[in-house]
Enzyme design. Structure first.
Site, PDB file in Angstrom:
ATOM      1  CE  LYS A  75      -3.872   2.065   2.591  1.00  0.00           C
ATOM      2  NZ  LYS A  75      -4.757   1.929   3.771  1.00  0.00           N
ATOM      3  CB  SER A 150      -8.091   3.823   2.701  1.00  0.00           C
ATOM      4  OG  SER A 150      -7.242   3.205   3.645  1.00  0.00           O
ATOM      5  CB  SER A 174      -8.467   1.098   5.668  1.00  0.00           C
ATOM      6  OG  SER A 174      -9.162   2.313   5.565  1.00  0.00           O
TER       7      SER A 174
END
Lengths: 493, 95
Positions: A75, A150, A174
């Site tokens: 990420k 997210s 997330s």
């Protein structure tokens, strides 16, 4: 190969059936071909990645681990030395990190190969990946739908088989919500298990990194690589090292008629099964619970009476901490600086106005307000007291059960734009996940079926430090079902 | 309680985020929407409840007072918007 588990990949690498360079090239080629449609990656650096794969192929003997040579995606919230690290923001669009996050350092040391950096909601603030400066990520199961957020880029990358595994972070859901919406397994560990060093801060008392992959077994292997004490994170916990695979490896494979989960008590919070959950999600979750009963578990109703307060408490605590954390982005030492300004204050105000997107600015403003003079007690302190009530609810519930189960998200993946005009509606996407962050508990999501062709996630919540137990519980289900092996049509090799 | 346009301007100034007059009204409405949503917290009885700052009760660690950082100034300054002679440049603040 693209559907293989990490254990299978490790065996193929150890048995010289494939080299890390070949395996990595396979995924890099898929990224090149499919990423333009999905937008899961914001940065790919083929040369850097292949150099790491060559180095992994050179490792022999004791230098090799269970993860050596296996590619993974990070990420873009994790700083990685020499890699552009954007956090999904224009503010950091040109930020090349001078150092590694602890998680990156550990997985590199284990010999894993970084495939690239994954798209995400800007500064991890979002539940749909629509707030990224680099454009939304598409859900590989239906390109007209959001992947969740997210960590939506990480989730879409694995679902489209552009990466065998990825890192994610979870402040209010997330990791778990995008895992649910993309048909994956994702785990948010107990707060403090994975170091936050080098993980760009959103809400420091809630942020926690964790693994995302196809199965619980893969997540356990990754968590073994990610977890561990780090003195550079003041909230990192000093605990003896754990083998997160131990419950998975403990018993042999499930034979028909076996009751491998005999004695397991599953708590079902009545607040999670009321109105607000879509019928298709409810049907898939109920079917998963029936499967758990077949495996020998019993279910018991529990109550989390204050869980309804978790979303409003979160939207005081998280913006408050974000407004403080994001004050570091001032256009002085790194990041975006406005082209024209009259004085220092205007330089700050313009740089931040240009560098941050709408949702990030909204949260900074809310956070600034609730922390401003005269309002601290009414908002932040009040929310922290309610946080303790929410944590106490879980402690009481765990006296009657070993794990808690329920839906991860109230609906399957929704179309782009469906919730983006109404912040509060978007915030309610995380209604089942946020309480877990407030209490600091471990939580995971595993695929448990489909509604209208889109994946449904089952959430498993455990007591503090019960990750190994939860992974074992998830693994027994994955031995008996094949939801976690399904992949979107049209994305085969 | 709901925010006025002046409140929004004041908060934006505190946050060092420039907001154009055209954006102020929409920002006010959205912030008021969020504040109305979190207002339900006020109805909860919390007397005698200790605020919870962190999930796990731990005490702050101490470490030996030794130098652990090395000099990385050059690496750090290559990503800075404006530097000169090893210094970060900002607009003049002292007359």
């Amino acid at each position: 190969m693209i559907n293989s588990s990490l254990k299978e990949l490790a065996a193929a690498l150890a048995g010289k059936k494939i080299s890390s360079v070949e395996l990595t090239t396979l995924f890099l080629d898929r990224i090149e071909r499919l990423n333009p449609d999905i937008n899961a990656f914001v940065t790919v650096d083929r040369d850097r990645t292949l150099a790491a794969a060559r180095a992994a192929d050179q490792k022999v003997g004791a230098d090799r681990t269970a993860l050596t040579g296996i590619p993974l995606a990070h990420k873009d919230i994790f700083c990685a030395a020499g890699w552009r690290t954007t956090c999904g923001s224009k503010m950091l669009a040109n930020f090349v990190s001078p150092y590694d996050a602890h998680v990156v350092e550990r997985l590199d040391a284990a010999g894993m190969v970084t495939l690239g950096k994954c798209n995400m909601d800007e500064f991890a603030m979002g539940s749909s990946n629509e707030t990224s400066f680099f454009g939304p990520v598409k859900n590989p199961w239906n390109l007209a739908c959001v992947p969740g957020g997210s960590s939506g880029g990480s989730a879409a990358a694995i679902a489209a088989r552009l990466a065998p595994a990825a890192t994610g972070t979870d402040t209010g859901g997330s990791i778990r919500q995008p895992a649910a919406l993309c048909g994956l397994t994702g785990l948010k560990p107990t707060y403090g298990v994975v170091s936050r060093y080098g993980m760009i801060a959103f809400a420091s008392s809630l942020d926690q990194g964790g693994p995302m992959a196809k199965s619980a077994e893969d997540c356990a292997l990754l968590l073994n690589g990610m977890a561990g004490f780090d003195g550079r994170d003041s909230t990192s916990l000093e605990r003896p090292a754990e083998d997160y695979c131990r419950e998975i490896d403990a018993r042999g494979s499930t034979r028909e008629g076996d009751k491998p989960l005999q004695g397991l008590r599953i708590g079902l919070p009545k607040e999670f099964f009321g109105a607000g959950m879509d019928d298709g999600v409810r049907a898939a979750v109920e079917a998963a619970l029936a499967e758990y009963r077949t495996l020998g578990a019993t279910t018991v109703e529990v109550s989390l009476p204050n869980s309804g307060l978790s979303v409003p408490a979160y939207y005081v605590i998280a913006p408050a901490e974000a407004s403080s954390n994001l004050s570091r982005f001032d256009g002085v030492r790194y990041g975006h600086r406005a082209a024209e300004y009259a004085d220092l204050n205007e330089m700050y105000a313009k740089s931040r106005a240009e560098g941050f997107g709408v949702e990030v600015k909204r949260r900074i403003l809310i956070g600034t307000y609730v922390l401003s003079h005269g309002y601290y007690d009414a908002y932040y302190l009040k929310a922290q007291k309610i946080r303790r009530l929410i944590a106490a609810d879980f402690s009481a519930a765990f006296e009657a059960c070993d794990v808690i189960m329920g839906p991860t998200a109230p609906s399957v993946a929704f179309p782009f734009g469906a919730k983006s005009d109404d912040p509060v509606q978007m915030y309610l996407s995380d209604i089942y996940t946020i309480a877990v962050n407030l209490a600091g508990l471990p939580g995971m999501s595993i695929p448990c079926g489909f509604d209208a062709g889109l994946p449904v996630g089952l959430q498993i919540i455990g007591p503090w430090f019960a990750e190994a137990k939860m992974l074992g519980v998830a693994h027994r289900y994955q031995q008996a079902t094949d939801w976690h092996r399904r992949m979107p049509a049209g994305l085969a090799e | 309680m709901s925010l006025s346009l002046d409140d929004v301007s004041r908060i934006a100034r505190l946050a060092r985020i420039e907001i154009s007059p055209a954006e102020t009204e929409q920002t006010r409405d959205q912030l008021n929407g969020i504040l109305a949503f979190v207002e339900q917290l006020q109805a909860v009885y919390t007397d005698g409840i200790a605020p919870m700052a962190h999930a796990v009760d731990v005490v702050q660690r101490l470490r030996p007072d030794v130098v652990t950082e090395t000099d990385c100034r050059e690496a750090f300054q290559t990503i800075a918007p404006e530097t000169e002679a090893g210094l970060y440049l900002v607009p003049k603040v002292i007359e």
